[in-house]
Design an enzyme around this catalytic site. Structure first.
Site, short mmCIF file in Angstrom:
data_model
loop_
_atom_site.label_atom_id
_atom_site.label_comp_id
_atom_site.label_asym_id
_atom_site.label_seq_id
_atom_site.Cartn_x
_atom_site.Cartn_y
_atom_site.Cartn_z
N ASN A 113 0.82 -1.22 0.00
CA ASN A 113 0.00 0.00 0.00
C ASN A 113 0.85 1.27 0.00
O ASN A 113 2.00 1.22 0.40
CB ASN A 113 -0.88 0.00 1.26
CG ASN A 113 -2.16 -0.77 1.03
OD1 ASN A 113 -2.84 -0.59 0.02
ND2 ASN A 113 -2.49 -1.65 1.96
N HIS A 154 -8.20 1.35 -3.87
CA HIS A 154 -8.26 0.65 -2.58
C HIS A 154 -8.16 1.72 -1.51
O HIS A 154 -7.13 2.32 -1.32
CB HIS A 154 -7.07 -0.31 -2.50
CG HIS A 154 -7.09 -1.22 -1.31
ND1 HIS A 154 -8.22 -1.82 -0.86
CD2 HIS A 154 -6.09 -1.65 -0.51
CE1 HIS A 154 -7.91 -2.59 0.18
NE2 HIS A 154 -6.63 -2.49 0.41
#
Ligand code: APR
EC number: 1.1.1.37
Length: 319
Positions: free
Chosen positions: A121, A176
């Protein structure tokens, strides 16, 4: 036929779980890589020692040198830092961008033909950076987010309806993070769309809205419980499903972060963001472009713009 080689770059919580699941599914031989000395070697040996008990034939090895990933068919990247309570995924851009530079070079030098799945991420911008640094063609690199987000959505829907996980499908678009777009009208129980289930009295719109919000906050919910790291069982299961679709040429239709070219999904220019695709031996073989209504398109645009914003931040950091 020789066994497939699967390289796991990052051998932390998700990396270790990936390694274990890959063995249980007998998908191929696993090479674990990490900068931490001893961790990939130790986890690799530990899982190898479980294979006689499980009755699966997969070799495991661990390494701190990128030459170990040479010739890999699949690379799953979890290298980097996970978030802590109070942090957003976006807070990780600077630190994980540097990690993607090193990982990308490692892939370029050793396995440029691999199918690459990024899990690090903030997801969508990391996929962009990893493609930039590795030079892997766009059809051969994807980000894992939508499979996890839709699995979370499905979990909460199963609980609400008290039906089998096998009969609930969910459709999630976008980046996301907080701007992900769960598409209620394309999510179903045995083919019955959620709005119809509201009409049938199975749930209320209010409850459905709460489930959508819980899905958006699904990662943070786990971070707040664990306190020392982020989710890893469901992210690993999701990554393995994507690897399996490629290795077995399953042509699965899965939501992944992929290069959406300008003109597709109403986008003015290219952006890595989550949309449904067909995954088979050719990697991303097709983008499934559905028609969005005005509200959905606006949400998707907002999500894609958030990714563009982070790519801009990343480009600034790259100098
Ligand atoms: N090269 C290789 N490995 C690295 C590097 C690097 N440059 N930098 C860090 N690592 C390794 C760490 O040593 C650690 O073993 O990456 C691993 C990350 O593992 P965890 O900290 O356990 O994190 P994990 O929960 O596996 O999540 C990894 O995935 O979902 C995302 O937000 C999450 O970005 C995070 C990533």
């Amino acid at each position: 036929m020789a066994r497939k080689k699967i390289a796991l770059v990052g051998s932390g919580n998700i990396g270790g779980t990936l390694a274990h699941l890959i063995g249980l599914k007998e998908l191929g031989d696993v090479v674990m890589f990490d900068i931490a000395e001893g961790i990939p070697q130790g986890k690799g040996l530990d899982i190898l020692e479980s294979t006689p008990v499980e009755g699966v034939d997969c070799r495991y090895s661990g390494a701190n040198d990128y030459s170990a990933i040479k010739g890999a068919d699949v690379v799953i990247v979890t290298a980097g830092v996970p978030r802590k309570p109070g942090m957003s995924r976006d807070d990780l851009v600077g630190i994980n961008l540097k990690v993607m530079a090193a990982v990308g070079q490692g892939i370029k030098d050793n396995c440029p033909g691999a199918f690459v799945i990024c899990i690090t991420n903030p997801l969508d911008v990391m996929v962009w950076a990893l493609q930039h640094y590795s030079g892997v063609p766009a059809n051969m690199i994807v980000g894992m987010a939508g499979v996890l987000d839709s699995a979370r959505f499905r979990t909460f829907l199963c609980e609400e309806f008290n039906v089998s996980v096998e009969d609930v499908t969910a459709f999630v678009l976008g980046g996301h993070g907080d701007t992900m777009v769960p598409l209620v009208r394309y999510s179903t129980v045995a083919g019955i769309p959620l709005p119809d289930l509201v009409k049938m009295g199975w749930t209320t719109q209010e409850k459905l809205d709460k489930i959508v919000q819980r899905t958006r906050d699904g990662g943070a919910e786990i971070v707040n419980l664990l306190k020392t790291g982020s989710a890893y069982y469901a992210p690993a299961a999701s990554g393995v499903a994507m690897a399996e679709a490629f290795l077995k040429d399953k042509k699965r239709v899965l939501p992944v972060a992929t290069l959406v070219k300008g003109g597709t999904y109403g986008q003015p220019d290219d952006v890595f963001v989550g949309v449904p695709v067909v995954i088979g031996e050719g990697g991303v073989e097709r983008i499934v472009e559905i028609e969005l209504n005005a509200a959905e398109q606006a949400e998707f645009n907002k999500s894609a713009d958030a990714v563009r914003g982070l790519v801009k931040v990343a480009k600034g950091l790259m100098g």
